[in-house]
Design a protein around this motif. Structure first.
Motif, PDB file in Angstrom:
ATOM      1  N   LYS A 120       0.825  -1.207   0.000  1.00  0.00           N
ATOM      2  CA  LYS A 120       0.000   0.000   0.000  1.00  0.00           C
ATOM      3  C   LYS A 120       0.860   1.257   0.000  1.00  0.00           C
ATOM      4  O   LYS A 120       0.556   2.234  -0.696  1.00  0.00           O
ATOM      5  CB  LYS A 120      -0.912   0.011   1.230  1.00  0.00           C
ATOM      6  N   ASP A 121       1.940   1.240   0.792  1.00  0.00           N
ATOM      7  CA  ASP A 121       2.778   2.422   0.920  1.00  0.00           C
ATOM      8  C   ASP A 121       3.407   2.836  -0.398  1.00  0.00           C
ATOM      9  O   ASP A 121       3.611   4.015  -0.657  1.00  0.00           O
ATOM     10  CB  ASP A 121       3.852   2.192   1.986  1.00  0.00           C
ATOM     11  N   ILE A 122       3.705   1.852  -1.264  1.00  0.00           N
ATOM     12  CA  ILE A 122       4.283   2.168  -2.576  1.00  0.00           C
ATOM     13  C   ILE A 122       3.213   2.734  -3.499  1.00  0.00           C
ATOM     14  O   ILE A 122       3.403   3.778  -4.148  1.00  0.00           O
ATOM     15  CB  ILE A 122       4.908   0.911  -3.208  1.00  0.00           C
ATOM     16  N   TRP A 123       2.084   2.048  -3.549  1.00  0.00           N
ATOM     17  CA  TRP A 123       1.099   2.335  -4.596  1.00  0.00           C
ATOM     18  C   TRP A 123       0.158   3.483  -4.270  1.00  0.00           C
ATOM     19  O   TRP A 123      -0.531   3.991  -5.152  1.00  0.00           O
ATOM     20  CB  TRP A 123       0.311   1.068  -4.912  1.00  0.00           C
ATOM     21  N   THR A 124       0.114   3.915  -3.008  1.00  0.00           N
ATOM     22  CA  THR A 124      -0.749   5.050  -2.668  1.00  0.00           C
ATOM     23  C   THR A 124       0.048   6.314  -2.382  1.00  0.00           C
ATOM     24  O   THR A 124      -0.542   7.353  -2.094  1.00  0.00           O
ATOM     25  CB  THR A 124      -1.637   4.723  -1.452  1.00  0.00           C
ATOM     26  N   SER A 125       1.372   6.236  -2.456  1.00  0.00           N
ATOM     27  CA  SER A 125       2.203   7.433  -2.270  1.00  0.00           C
ATOM     28  C   SER A 125       2.380   8.150  -3.608  1.00  0.00           C
ATOM     29  O   SER A 125       2.553   7.497  -4.638  1.00  0.00           O
ATOM     30  CB  SER A 125       3.583   7.057  -1.723  1.00  0.00           C
ATOM     31  N   ALA A 148       7.035  -6.457  -8.710  1.00  0.00           N
ATOM     32  CA  ALA A 148       6.261  -5.334  -9.234  1.00  0.00           C
ATOM     33  C   ALA A 148       6.630  -4.043  -8.501  1.00  0.00           C
ATOM     34  O   ALA A 148       6.855  -2.997  -9.123  1.00  0.00           O
ATOM     35  CB  ALA A 148       4.763  -5.615  -9.107  1.00  0.00           C
ATOM     36  N   GLY A 149       6.692  -4.102  -7.171  1.00  0.00           N
ATOM     37  CA  GLY A 149       7.083  -2.927  -6.394  1.00  0.00           C
ATOM     38  C   GLY A 149       8.525  -2.531  -6.658  1.00  0.00           C
ATOM     39  O   GLY A 149       8.847  -1.344  -6.761  1.00  0.00           O
ATOM     40  N   PHE A 150       9.388  -3.516  -6.767  1.00  0.00           N
ATOM     41  CA  PHE A 150      10.812  -3.290  -7.046  1.00  0.00           C
ATOM     42  C   PHE A 150      11.000  -2.546  -8.358  1.00  0.00           C
ATOM     43  O   PHE A 150      11.726  -1.546  -8.437  1.00  0.00           O
ATOM     44  CB  PHE A 150      11.505  -4.653  -7.064  1.00  0.00           C
TER      45      PHE A 150
END
Length: 414
Positions: A157-162, A183-185
């Motif tokens: 969440k922290d990656i995709w909502t920032s 994906a996040g990387f």
């Protein structure tokens, strides 16, 4: 012996039942010789604790969750901070952030960072934030005040909502960052010129807590009303878990197919899901267990026939990374049905070691559920393949060794 600096680990809240992957990492680092102090931005709200929380020895320091609740503590920190040479650079950074994000949340993070910098527990020599949104903001502000370096573990969440601007700046300032899905990387690496300082580190599973399941599951196939197939899901009832989609899929199953569904977890969406189950006519087949301790959850993995988790991207962009419950269920050779978002395909491959369907599609999810219910031999084969993959590729000790190397590579620099 390799150097081990006193590390302050900033967390959203501690302890949390839903964040066993963080507790697992903290315990692993302690066992590797790290000297940790946990800095929690919130007091615990869960009524239960996992056994692992009692094994972690690190002291826990709670920052003011809301600044108005501890005004004297915040005021003292502000007055002390004003006399420090780094107070002006901190204010400059804060005003720049506030202009782009006018919110009380931003002000809270400044206040929490000032309290942390003023009180500075246990003579900390390094800052590490778990989550790149609010905990990293506190770490970043405290780092400016104290000149103590910081690093970060990002998750989902922290990656995709920032916002991108914030991720870009934090990735540029942290000494390094890790995240737990490809994906996040890849998303984080796209946002920074310091690509070599972004690392992929799967949490994996502490396999000593999830030993081999030597029992034999019954060959239930949904044909016997007195012995229905047991479907399990573990997760907070929040939009990104897709429990409304899962309930709709269950309602689409043939009426003569016999099954029961057990949900483990808390969450605000339960108040909406229970009436939805009533409306769909399946409430009498569902048991809502609420939050349970890890040892109780393990027992449910071993008594279930199918594990289902209908992950989705929520309206605000929130999404799972690679849910630890899929590791846990797979470690018990329990076949999993989930969706193809984020890091889930990094663990599950449809037809090889589980069922993977698109998100937001109750019909295709129902097709997968029906096949899993009707074919116990297929469940067994896919479950054993998933267990093999977890035990060979997702042992959490690999992550601990990687994190140890990353910390030591910084600490040993002249």
């Amino acid at each position: 012996m390799s150097v081990r600096l006193k590390t302050l680990v900033i967390l959203k809240g501690y302890p949390r039942l839903s964040e066993t992957f963080i507790a697992q990492e903290l315990l692993g680092l302690e066992r590797a010789g790290f000297d940790l102090t946990l800095i929690s931005m919130r007091k615990p709200t869960d009524k239960k604790r996992h056994p692992i929380h009692d094994e972690i020895k690190a002291r826990v320091v709670y920052l003011p969750e809301y600044l108005h609740e501890e005004p004297i503590r915040v005021f003292r920190a502000l007055m002390a901070g004003r006399r420090k040479p780094n107070f002006r650079p901190l204010l400059q950074r804060f005003w720049k952030d506030l202009r782009r994000d006018i919110s009380r949340n931003r002000i809270r993070r400044l206040g929490q960072a000032l309290v942390l910098a003023h009180e500075w527990p246990d003579a900390g020599e390094w800052l590490h934030a778990h989550f790149i949104h609010t905990p990293a903001s506190v770490a970043r502000y405290a780092s400016i005040m104290t000149d103590v370096p910081w690093t970060c573990s990002a998750h989902a969440k922290d990656i995709w909502t920032s916002p991108d601007w914030e991720l870009i700046e934090k990735l540029g300032e942290a000494r390094w960052s890790v995240t737990c899905t490809r994906a996040g990387f890849e998303h984080m690496r796209e946002l920074t010129n310091r690509k070599e300082q972004v690392h992929l580190s799967y949490h994996g599973l502490d396999l000593t807590r999830f030993g081999y399941f030597s029992g034999v599951r019954p060959s239930r196939d949904g044909s016997d009303g007195s012995n229905p197939v047991q479907i399990l899901s573990v997760g907070r009832a929040v939009p990104k878990k897709g429990y409304d989609i899962l309930l709709q899929a269950l309602a689409l199953l043939p009426a003569r197919l016999h099954w029961r569904f057990v949900h483990i977890g808390g969450g605000d969406e339960l108040a909406r899901l229970r009436p939805l189950a009533d409306k769909l006519g399946i409430a009498d087949r569902i048991t809502w267990k609420g939050a349970l301790a890890q040892e109780d959850v393990l027992g449910h993995y071993r008594s279930a026939d199918v594990f289902a988790l209908a992950c989705r991207v929520a309206a605000d962009g929130d999404r799972d990374g690679l849910p630890n419950v899929l590791f846990e269920a797979s470690s018990q050779n329990l076949v999993c049905i989930s969706t193809n978002i984020s890091g889930i395909p990094e663990l599950l491959t449809g037809g090889e070691n589980g069922f993977v369907v698109p998100p937001e599609d109750p019909r295709l999810l129902a097709v997968a559920l029906e096949r899993a219910i009707r074919e116990p031999d297929l469940r067994y084969r896919l479950g054993k393949a998933a267990e093999k993959r977890v035990r060979e590729h997702f042992d959490h000790n690999s992550s601990i060794r990687q994190l140890t190397r990353l910390f030591e590579s910084e600490w040993q620099k002249p």
